[in-house]
Design a protein around this motif. Structure first.
Motif, PDB file in Angstrom:
ATOM      1  N   LYS A  45      -1.823  -5.850   8.063  1.00 43.58           N
ATOM      2  CA  LYS A  45      -0.705  -6.518   7.398  1.00 43.58           C
ATOM      3  C   LYS A  45      -0.552  -6.062   5.953  1.00 43.58           C
ATOM      4  N   LYS A  46      -1.663  -5.838   5.275  1.00 45.28           N
ATOM      5  CA  LYS A  46      -1.599  -5.388   3.883  1.00 45.28           C
ATOM      6  C   LYS A  46      -1.007  -3.982   3.798  1.00 45.28           C
ATOM      7  N   VAL A  47      -1.382  -3.122   4.757  1.00 44.03           N
ATOM      8  CA  VAL A  47      -0.817  -1.772   4.785  1.00 44.03           C
ATOM      9  C   VAL A  47       0.676  -1.848   5.080  1.00 44.03           C
ATOM     10  N   ALA A  48       1.065  -2.711   6.017  1.00 42.05           N
ATOM     11  CA  ALA A  48       2.485  -2.871   6.347  1.00 42.05           C
ATOM     12  C   ALA A  48       3.275  -3.340   5.130  1.00 42.05           C
ATOM     13  N   GLU A  49       2.707  -4.238   4.340  1.00 42.68           N
ATOM     14  CA  GLU A  49       3.388  -4.717   3.135  1.00 42.68           C
ATOM     15  C   GLU A  49       3.612  -3.581   2.139  1.00 42.68           C
ATOM     16  N   GLN A  50       2.622  -2.710   2.002  1.00 41.85           N
ATOM     17  CA  GLN A  50       2.749  -1.582   1.080  1.00 41.85           C
ATOM     18  C   GLN A  50       3.759  -0.556   1.588  1.00 41.85           C
ATOM     19  N   PRO A  79      -2.629  -8.597  15.018  1.00 44.64           N
ATOM     20  CA  PRO A  79      -2.194  -7.287  15.499  1.00 44.64           C
ATOM     21  C   PRO A  79      -2.467  -7.111  16.986  1.00 44.64           C
ATOM     22  N   LEU A  80      -1.481  -6.625  17.711  1.00 43.94           N
ATOM     23  CA  LEU A  80      -1.649  -6.359  19.134  1.00 43.94           C
ATOM     24  C   LEU A  80      -2.651  -5.229  19.343  1.00 43.94           C
ATOM     25  N   PHE A  81      -2.556  -4.193  18.511  1.00 46.41           N
ATOM     26  CA  PHE A  81      -3.478  -3.055  18.574  1.00 46.41           C
ATOM     27  C   PHE A  81      -4.240  -2.992  17.249  1.00 46.41           C
ATOM     28  N   PRO A  82      -5.369  -3.674  17.142  1.00 49.28           N
ATOM     29  CA  PRO A  82      -6.101  -3.687  15.868  1.00 49.28           C
ATOM     30  C   PRO A  82      -6.399  -2.274  15.370  1.00 49.28           C
ATOM     31  N   GLY A  83      -6.113  -2.064  14.075  1.00 51.94           N
ATOM     32  CA  GLY A  83      -6.409  -0.773  13.473  1.00 51.94           C
ATOM     33  C   GLY A  83      -5.236   0.189  13.455  1.00 51.94           C
ATOM     34  N   TYR A  84      -4.055  -0.245  13.943  1.00 49.79           N
ATOM     35  CA  TYR A  84      -2.916   0.673  13.999  1.00 49.79           C
ATOM     36  C   TYR A  84      -1.633   0.036  13.456  1.00 49.79           C
ATOM     37  N   VAL A  85      -0.911   0.839  12.685  1.00 50.03           N
ATOM     38  CA  VAL A  85       0.439   0.514  12.245  1.00 50.03           C
ATOM     39  C   VAL A  85       1.280   1.747  12.544  1.00 50.03           C
ATOM     40  N   PHE A  86       2.476   1.562  13.091  1.00 49.95           N
ATOM     41  CA  PHE A  86       3.333   2.695  13.425  1.00 49.95           C
ATOM     42  C   PHE A  86       4.337   2.930  12.306  1.00 49.95           C
ATOM     43  N   VAL A  87       4.529   4.194  11.945  1.00 51.58           N
ATOM     44  CA  VAL A  87       5.481   4.540  10.888  1.00 51.58           C
ATOM     45  C   VAL A  87       6.543   5.470  11.461  1.00 51.58           C
ATOM     46  N   HIS A  88       7.774   5.307  10.954  1.00 49.45           N
ATOM     47  CA  HIS A  88       8.892   6.145  11.387  1.00 49.45           C
ATOM     48  C   HIS A  88       9.444   6.832  10.152  1.00 49.45           C
ATOM     49  N   THR A  89       9.241   8.143  10.072  1.00 49.99           N
ATOM     50  CA  THR A  89       9.593   8.846   8.854  1.00 49.99           C
ATOM     51  C   THR A  89       9.645  10.346   9.093  1.00 49.99           C
ATOM     52  N   VAL A  90      10.215  11.068   8.131  1.00 43.47           N
ATOM     53  CA  VAL A  90      10.072  12.524   8.089  1.00 43.47           C
ATOM     54  C   VAL A  90       8.712  12.771   7.451  1.00 43.47           C
ATOM     55  N   LEU A  91       7.770  13.210   8.230  1.00 42.40           N
ATOM     56  CA  LEU A  91       6.389  13.287   7.767  1.00 42.40           C
ATOM     57  C   LEU A  91       6.123  14.614   7.062  1.00 42.40           C
ATOM     58  N   PRO A 103      -4.105   1.617   0.052  1.00 46.02           N
ATOM     59  CA  PRO A 103      -5.441   1.100   0.334  1.00 46.02           C
ATOM     60  C   PRO A 103      -5.547   0.585   1.768  1.00 46.02           C
ATOM     61  N   GLY A 104      -6.555   1.034   2.467  1.00 44.75           N
ATOM     62  CA  GLY A 104      -6.745   0.636   3.861  1.00 44.75           C
ATOM     63  C   GLY A 104      -6.288   1.678   4.851  1.00 44.75           C
ATOM     64  N   SER A 105      -5.418   2.609   4.430  1.00 41.03           N
ATOM     65  CA  SER A 105      -4.986   3.688   5.319  1.00 41.03           C
ATOM     66  C   SER A 105      -6.125   4.683   5.500  1.00 41.03           C
ATOM     67  N   VAL A 106      -6.278   5.199   6.707  1.00 40.85           N
ATOM     68  CA  VAL A 106      -7.361   6.143   6.973  1.00 40.85           C
ATOM     69  C   VAL A 106      -6.813   7.521   7.340  1.00 40.85           C
ATOM     70  N   TYR A 107      -5.993   7.598   8.401  1.00 38.86           N
ATOM     71  CA  TYR A 107      -5.401   8.877   8.777  1.00 38.86           C
ATOM     72  C   TYR A 107      -4.256   8.671   9.758  1.00 38.86           C
ATOM     73  N   ILE A 108      -3.388   9.669   9.839  1.00 38.93           N
ATOM     74  CA  ILE A 108      -2.342   9.731  10.861  1.00 38.93           C
ATOM     75  C   ILE A 108      -2.949  10.371  12.091  1.00 38.93           C
ATOM     76  N   VAL A 109      -2.771   9.739  13.247  1.00 37.41           N
ATOM     77  CA  VAL A 109      -3.318  10.288  14.491  1.00 37.41           C
ATOM     78  C   VAL A 109      -2.730  11.668  14.737  1.00 37.41           C
ATOM     79  N   ARG A 110      -3.581  12.622  15.061  1.00 37.28           N
ATOM     80  CA  ARG A 110      -3.175  14.014  15.170  1.00 37.28           C
ATOM     81  C   ARG A 110      -3.519  14.596  16.539  1.00 37.28           C
ATOM     82  N   SER A 111      -2.848  15.687  16.868  1.00 36.71           N
ATOM     83  CA  SER A 111      -3.211  16.542  17.995  1.00 36.71           C
ATOM     84  C   SER A 111      -3.655  17.862  17.399  1.00 36.71           C
ATOM     85  N   SER A 112      -3.925  18.829  18.236  1.00 38.63           N
ATOM     86  CA  SER A 112      -4.333  20.142  17.743  1.00 38.63           C
ATOM     87  C   SER A 112      -3.202  20.841  17.001  1.00 38.63           C
ATOM     88  N   GLN A 113      -1.949  20.367  17.182  1.00 40.97           N
ATOM     89  CA  GLN A 113      -0.788  20.982  16.551  1.00 40.97           C
ATOM     90  C   GLN A 113      -0.339  20.256  15.286  1.00 40.97           C
TER      91      GLN A 113
END
Length: 203
Positions: A45-50, A79-91, A103-113
């Motif tokens: 929730k704190k990450v979502a507020e930021q 949170p339905l999925f603890p530890g995850y917030v979804f973002v919609h943006t041009v990354l 604060p509290g953000s760790v990483y964006i989930v990645r693939s090999s690409q």
């Protein structure tokens, strides 16, 4: 009111979660898309507020439940999925850095690409069932089953995997592939039609 317990930085946190991507759909950085942001548990929730303050579109799925306080029961949102917030943006690099500076953000989930985009239909279906379902539960992530689209009723337009319970009732599994999480909701089997597979990845 939900009281969130603060934690220090996650130790030995991996900066990358490797997940499969759909062939022919590499993660792009010049168009907006949905991505899964992994955060410290209890910081969702704190990450979502930021993210809100930074004007970055986001989606934090919340589940209605009852607190476990001894003195009284209180309706809370967790949170339905603890530890995850979804973002919609041009990354692009600038936005990526701004997100990870929260604060509290760790990483964006990645693939090999690179950052792994989430198909629009998965987020849209999850939004719909959260808004209209009387009850929603976590469900084991599935890789097999019938792909269906709901064609009538309050969940019309949702796409997911159908798990049959009996000839009339079924469970629709809504999956978020890149984080290997899923939720389920019961519905009438007559309200769905079989489709060949998940929709083509949309951005």
């Amino acid at each position: 009111m939900l009281t969130e317990k603060m934690h220090g930085p996650i130790k030995n946190a991996s900066p990358v979660m490797t997940v499969p991507t759909q062939a022919g759909h590499p993660a792009l950085e010049d168009v907006p898309g949905w991505y899964a942001l992994y955060v410290q548990v209890n910081h969702e929730k704190k990450v979502a507020e930021q993210l809100q303050k930074k004007n970055i579109e986001h989606f934090l799925p919340l589940l209605h439940t009852w607190s476990k306080r001894r003195d009284r029961r209180v309706r809370i949102h967790v949170p339905l999925f603890p530890g995850y917030v979804f973002v919609h943006t041009v990354l692009d690099n600038t936005v990526h850095v701004e997100i990870l500076k929260i604060p509290g953000s760790v990483y964006i989930v990645r693939s090999s690409q690179g950052p792994a985009p989430i198909p629009d239909y998965q987020v849209e279906s999850l939004r719909t069932v959260l808004e209209k379902a009387d009850s929603l539960t976590l469900h084991p992530y599935l890789t097999e089953g019938d792909w269906v689209e709901v064609v009538r009723g309050p969940f019309a337009g949702c796409v997911g995997i159908l798990q049959r319970l009996n000839p009339k009732k079924g469970t629709l599994i809504i999956s978020i592939d890149v984080i290997r999480q899923a939720a389920s909701v019961q519905l009438a089997v007559e309200d769905v039609v079989r489709i060949d597979g998940p929709p083509v990845l949309r951005r």
